[in-house]
Design a protein around this motif. Structure first.
Motif, PDB file in Angstrom:
ATOM      1  N   PRO A 214       0.835  -1.203   0.000  1.00  0.00           N
ATOM      2  CA  PRO A 214       0.000   0.000   0.000  1.00  0.00           C
ATOM      3  C   PRO A 214       0.876   1.262   0.000  1.00  0.00           C
ATOM      4  N   THR A 215       0.494   2.222  -0.826  1.00  0.00           N
ATOM      5  CA  THR A 215       1.251   3.475  -0.891  1.00  0.00           C
ATOM      6  C   THR A 215       0.949   4.327   0.332  1.00  0.00           C
ATOM      7  N   GLU A 216       2.007   4.844   0.941  1.00  0.00           N
ATOM      8  CA  GLU A 216       1.864   5.699   2.112  1.00  0.00           C
ATOM      9  C   GLU A 216       2.186   7.148   1.729  1.00  0.00           C
ATOM     10  N   PRO A 217       1.702   8.125   2.483  1.00  0.00           N
ATOM     11  CA  PRO A 217       1.950   9.540   2.163  1.00  0.00           C
ATOM     12  C   PRO A 217       3.381   9.955   2.538  1.00  0.00           C
ATOM     13  N   VAL A 218       4.341   9.395   1.809  1.00  0.00           N
ATOM     14  CA  VAL A 218       5.760   9.632   2.105  1.00  0.00           C
ATOM     15  C   VAL A 218       6.511   9.941   0.810  1.00  0.00           C
TER      16      VAL A 218
ATOM     17  N   TYR B  24       1.513  14.487   4.947  1.00  0.00           N
ATOM     18  CA  TYR B  24       2.610  13.796   4.250  1.00  0.00           C
ATOM     19  C   TYR B  24       3.909  13.929   5.043  1.00  0.00           C
ATOM     20  N   ARG B  25       4.841  13.019   4.742  1.00  0.00           N
ATOM     21  CA  ARG B  25       6.136  13.040   5.401  1.00  0.00           C
ATOM     22  C   ARG B  25       7.242  13.087   4.346  1.00  0.00           C
TER      23      ARG B  25
ATOM     24  N   GLU C 265      10.799   0.475   1.660  1.00  0.00           N
ATOM     25  CA  GLU C 265      10.597   1.918   1.798  1.00  0.00           C
ATOM     26  C   GLU C 265      10.226   2.526   0.445  1.00  0.00           C
TER      27      GLU C 265
ATOM     28  N   ARG D 183       6.604   1.587  -0.661  1.00  0.00           N
ATOM     29  CA  ARG D 183       5.487   2.283  -0.024  1.00  0.00           C
ATOM     30  C   ARG D 183       5.429   3.772  -0.331  1.00  0.00           C
TER      31      ARG D 183
ATOM     32  N   CYS E  55       8.920   2.616  -7.985  1.00  0.00           N
ATOM     33  CA  CYS E  55       8.638   3.904  -7.350  1.00  0.00           C
ATOM     34  C   CYS E  55       9.085   5.024  -8.291  1.00  0.00           C
TER      35      CYS E  55
END
Length: 390
Positions: free
Chosen positions: A194-198, A228-229, A269, A272, A302
């Motif tokens: 799952p894609t994370e807000p990073v 987001y990070r 990393e 995601r 990515c």
């Protein structure tokens, strides 16, 4: 045939050079070559990076982040290397990784023992030192040491035509092969996650990279996209200043600084992250540099946002005509922030990330690059053997 690889860093230490040299060792062994590596002792807990080659380590000095970086640290590797290589069982050829001081030691020992060596000219260190406002005297000395190392090699390999052209402009006429670069697709490959807000920056960040602009761009982006990070994973010489910058801009709670991690841990990393980030400071005298870290991101699927001049942007623009790789933008705060907005608003879906990873594995695998470099090393050994028989 027996080959010795000389480098201050080698797998399992997390660095692009470590992965590259390990792949070269694998390619040589596939040809039936015996490989021995003379390198630094890894940090505790990193394990053993051997896949069949013999790795001989020696303790060295490291900086505060645990990296072998700095002239004192380099000398702590180079001085013992003089004796390690002098009394090592004779190889057919030596393959050496910078810094130039290591290359100079290898040239001296190989001249005494009449052994050819191949030099990995991935960068021009004196140019980098000049840009970083190192003492002019140090730059002049480093320039002479680097020329000495380059000129003594039987062959050079490099990742880009820009570096090859710069080598020629310095008066070095050593035969040079442009091998390109790639990703270790045994490690960096697509996995569904799952894609994370990073947004992820993975690798070294120094003045030459100019990565601090990403914090300003992220602060601008965060004005419209909360939650987001921005995550930095790797070594950085300006980390204190970047942390201060994040505090001033009010995003310190959303910016992470993580120490280097093994490649196997870095892979998820990338899997995601919404996109990875890469930068090159627009220094006129250093525009030939290629940001090789982008390959690992692409190999996982990515997309990349690259900011800056030089061949990296050209590569991304050309690749974008075939596949969705991300984008290259000007080294400007608003341009980077706008690219972040587009990546956040239109994230690459899973099927397209998989397609990107497959395209990268087919066209930019480090194994194919390493096979080409291994061929140069093996050819050098064979030519030297014929010369000696004459």
């Amino acid at each position: 045939m027996r080959v010795v690889i000389v480098s201050r860093i080698y797998r399992p230490e997390p660095a692009a050079a470590s992965l590259f040299l390990g792949c070269v060792a694998d390619a040589l062994r596939e040809q039936g070559v015996e490989v021995e590596v003379l390198t630094a002792k890894p940090l505790p807990g990193q394990g053993d990076g051997s896949r069949g080659e013999r790795i001989r380590t020696f303790p060295v000095m490291r900086d505060r982040s645990g990296y072998v970086r700095g002239y004192v640290q380099y000398m702590s590797f180079d001085v013992p290397l003089l004796f390690r290589l002098l009394f090592a069982r004779r190889p057919a050829v030596v393959f050496v990784e910078p810094p130039p001081t290591t290359g100079a030691v290898v040239r001296l020992v190989c001249a005494i023992r009449r052994i050819p060596y191949v030099y990995d000219a991935a960068d021009i260190w004196a140019d980098a030192a000049a840009y970083m406002q190192t003492s002019p005297l140090v730059v002049r000395v480093l320039r002479r040491v680097e020329r000495f190392a380059l000129r003594g090699a039987r062959a050079l390999v490099t990742i880009s035509q820009g570096v090859a052209d710069r080598v020629r402009s310095l008066g070095v006429r050593t035969p040079t092969t442009v091998s390109g670069f790639g990703a270790d697709t045994l490690i960096f490959r697509y996995v569904e996650a799952p894609t994370e807000p990073v947004f992820l920056y993975a690798g070294t960040y120094t003045e030459l990279h100019g990565a601090s602009i990403l914090i300003s761009a992220f602060a601008r982006f965060s004005e419209t996209h909360a939650g987001y990070r921005l995550r930095f994973i790797g070594n950085g010489t300006g980390q204190d200043e970047m942390r201060h910058q994040a505090r001033i801009l009010g995003v310190e709670l959303s910016v992470d600084f993580v120490s280097p991690i093994p490649a196997a841990e870095l892979q998820p990393e990338f899997a995601r992250a919404v996109a990875s980030l890469s930068t090159q400071f627009p220094e006129p005298g250093y525009r030939y540099a290629f940001t090789s870290k982008i390959y690992s991101s692409l190999a996982v699927g990515c997309p990349v946002i690259f900011a800056g001049p030089g061949p990296t942007g050209s590569f991304i623009d050309q690749a974008a005509e075939q596949i969705e790789v991300g984008c290259a933008v000007d080294y400007e705060i608003e341009a980077i922030a706008d690219a972040m907005r587009k990546a956040a608003d239109h994230p690459l879906p899973a099927e397209r990330r998989r397609a990107l990873a497959e395209w990268t594995a087919e066209h930019h695998s480090m194994s194919s690059v390493a096979a080409q470099v291994a061929g140069v090393i093996a050819d050098t050994a064979r030519e030297s053997g014929r010369d000696q028989r004459r």
